[in-house]
Design a protein around this motif. Structure first.
Motif, mmCIF file in Angstrom:
data_model
loop_
_atom_site.group_PDB
_atom_site.id
_atom_site.type_symbol
_atom_site.label_atom_id
_atom_site.label_comp_id
_atom_site.label_asym_id
_atom_site.label_seq_id
_atom_site.Cartn_x
_atom_site.Cartn_y
_atom_site.Cartn_z
ATOM 1 N N ASP A 185 1.389 -82.560 -56.510
ATOM 2 C CA ASP A 185 2.284 -83.252 -57.445
ATOM 3 C C ASP A 185 3.439 -82.331 -57.856
ATOM 4 O O ASP A 185 4.591 -82.763 -57.919
ATOM 5 N N ILE A 186 3.109 -81.066 -58.108
ATOM 6 C CA ILE A 186 4.162 -80.094 -58.451
ATOM 7 C C ILE A 186 5.181 -79.996 -57.310
ATOM 8 O O ILE A 186 6.399 -80.003 -57.532
ATOM 9 N N ILE A 187 4.676 -79.925 -56.087
ATOM 10 C CA ILE A 187 5.578 -79.772 -54.932
ATOM 11 C C ILE A 187 6.485 -81.005 -54.802
ATOM 12 O O ILE A 187 7.678 -80.883 -54.496
ATOM 13 N N ALA A 188 5.940 -82.179 -55.080
ATOM 14 C CA ALA A 188 6.776 -83.394 -55.033
ATOM 15 C C ALA A 188 7.910 -83.275 -56.061
ATOM 16 O O ALA A 188 9.058 -83.649 -55.787
ATOM 17 N N GLY A 189 7.605 -82.728 -57.232
ATOM 18 C CA GLY A 189 8.635 -82.544 -58.263
ATOM 19 C C GLY A 189 9.672 -81.494 -57.871
ATOM 20 O O GLY A 189 10.877 -81.688 -58.054
ATOM 21 N N VAL A 190 9.208 -80.393 -57.303
ATOM 22 C CA VAL A 190 10.136 -79.337 -56.863
ATOM 23 C C VAL A 190 11.049 -79.883 -55.763
ATOM 24 O O VAL A 190 12.261 -79.664 -55.764
ATOM 25 N N ARG A 191 10.423 -80.630 -54.862
ATOM 26 C CA ARG A 191 11.195 -81.173 -53.737
ATOM 27 C C ARG A 191 12.309 -82.096 -54.242
ATOM 28 O O ARG A 191 13.434 -82.071 -53.747
ATOM 29 N N ALA A 192 11.970 -82.922 -55.236
ATOM 30 C CA ALA A 192 12.977 -83.831 -55.785
ATOM 31 C C ALA A 192 14.066 -83.046 -56.512
ATOM 32 O O ALA A 192 15.247 -83.414 -56.467
ATOM 33 N N ALA A 193 13.703 -81.942 -57.150
ATOM 34 C CA ALA A 193 14.693 -81.125 -57.877
ATOM 35 C C ALA A 193 15.680 -80.467 -56.907
ATOM 36 O O ALA A 193 16.841 -80.229 -57.255
ATOM 37 N N ILE A 194 15.232 -80.184 -55.693
ATOM 38 C CA ILE A 194 16.127 -79.585 -54.687
ATOM 39 C C ILE A 194 17.277 -80.559 -54.381
ATOM 40 O O ILE A 194 18.411 -80.146 -54.153
#
Ligand code: NAD
Length: 327
Positions: free
Chosen positions: A229-238
């Motif tokens: 879930d964290i990675i999905a959020g980081v990916r969207a922030a990119i």
């Protein structure tokens, strides 16, 4: 063939960083550069194992360097035409050790962050994603924690360095053409979790029949967030472009008492925990609880893994590790 975008992931050999790198490489549209110093905060062999699957790929470069070393960082930025994004995850993490080594934390998490922001500015990098922490909320009594709440109540040097990092990001976003997104991670867990963190540490001790240190009466509460879930959020922030600066919570928005967590681990490990009760530790906050409405709105963030399922998956991974990770 379309050309790949360049991205720098600092701390890319660590727990969260290695999951992000895996995700980016799977997309097959990034050239990923990782900067990591493989320090011994926990066993460097674990970090080596995290990077091993990628070393030798032509879309992956590993630079062993210290983010405190400004000249070394300038060299990293000079070696690539231009990074399209920097995801800055390298840090001294962990609350309690920051009370013992505050200068190390400040040099790494504040000066190190400034070095990267300065390199990004000089090299016209458009996007900077900063790995901040729920600990910036400190002893905030109002729950759930919202990005509108003030962050002046930090109670550990670690938390203070993360708050300072956010302020440097805001400053650079304001002064320069550098969009910054500070992501406040709420206790992250999953495969390859840092061995100093409760879920991993407890799993190891319980499985060996050794006592687990429980600080306080077990009613401290954490918002545990599964690493995917964290990675999905980081990916969207990119990919986020709608404003110059944002601080955004990434949590599960559910708060779990420590004693509940221990019960979940006992169930999955099939063993009772032996509790070694200890006083509350200075620097530890009594609770974390994320309001994730901003992440939902700005990043389309939608966490999928509840703690019961996440602990099940963590233990499944843990059971494949044997006793090899002594970190
Ligand atoms: N894991 C969590 O629950 C959590 C919660 C909130 C915030 N964070 C933040 O997320 C980021 C990643 O955390 P993690 O749990 O993956 O930790 P980690 O320790 O596994 O990863 C950090 C990586 O940074 C590297 N590093 C540290 N100092 C460095 C330096 N001076 N130069 C170069 N590399 C250096 C380490 O070797 C490590 O591989 C950190 O910034 C941490 O503060 C983590």
């Amino acid at each position: 063939m379309t050309s790949k975008r360049n991205i720098l992931v600092t701390g890319g050999a660590g727990f969260i960083g290695s999951h992000l790198v895996e995700r980016l490489l799977a997309e097959d549209k990034w050239r990923v550069t990782v900067v990591d110093d493989f320090n011994d905060f926990y066993a460097p062999a674990l970090k080596r194992a995290n990077v091993a699957p990628h070393v030798g790929r032509d879309d992956y470069e590993l630079v062993e360097a210290d983010i405190r070393d400004r000249v070394a960082m300038e060299r990293v930025f000079a070696a690539t035409a231009r990074f399209d994004c920097v995801v800055h995850l390298a840090a001294r993490a962990g609350v309690r050790p920051s009370l013992v080594e505050p200068f190390l934390y400040a040099e790494t998490n504040i000066t190190g962050t400034l070095n990267l922001l300065e390199c990004a500015r000089q090299r016209h990098v458009p996007q900077f994603v900063f790995g901040s922490s729920s600990s910036v909320y400190g002893i905030n009594a109002k729950v759930p924690f919202s990005e509108d709440d003030p962050i002046r109540q930090t109670i550990s040097p670690y938390a203070a360095t993360k708050a300072a990092g956010e302020m440097l990001c805001h400053t650079y976003a304001h002064l320069h053409d550098l969009r910054c997104v500070a992501l406040r991670f709420f206790t992250v867990y999953g495969a390859r979790q840092r061995p100093d963190l409760a879920i991993h540490k407890f799993a190891k001790l319980i499985s060996r029949g050794q006592p687990i240190p429980v600080f306080g009466d077990g009613t401290t509460r954490r918002d545990y967030t599964y690493v995917e879930d964290i990675i999905a959020g980081v990916r969207a922030a990119i990919d986020y472009t709608a404003s110059d600066y944002e601080a955004i919570n990434l949590g599960e928005s559910r708060t779990v008492e420590l004693r509940e967590l221990i019960a979940l681990l006992e169930r999955e490990l099939g063993r009772k925990a032996v509790i070694d009760r200890q006083p509350m530790q200075p620097g530890d906050v009594p609770q974390t609880f994320a309001d994730i409405s901003k992440a939902r709105r700005l990043l389309g963030y939608d966490p999928q893994t509840q703690i019961e399922e996440g602990v099940r998956r963590f233990v499944a991974w843990f059971n494949t590790q044997g006793m090899k990770d002594e970190g």
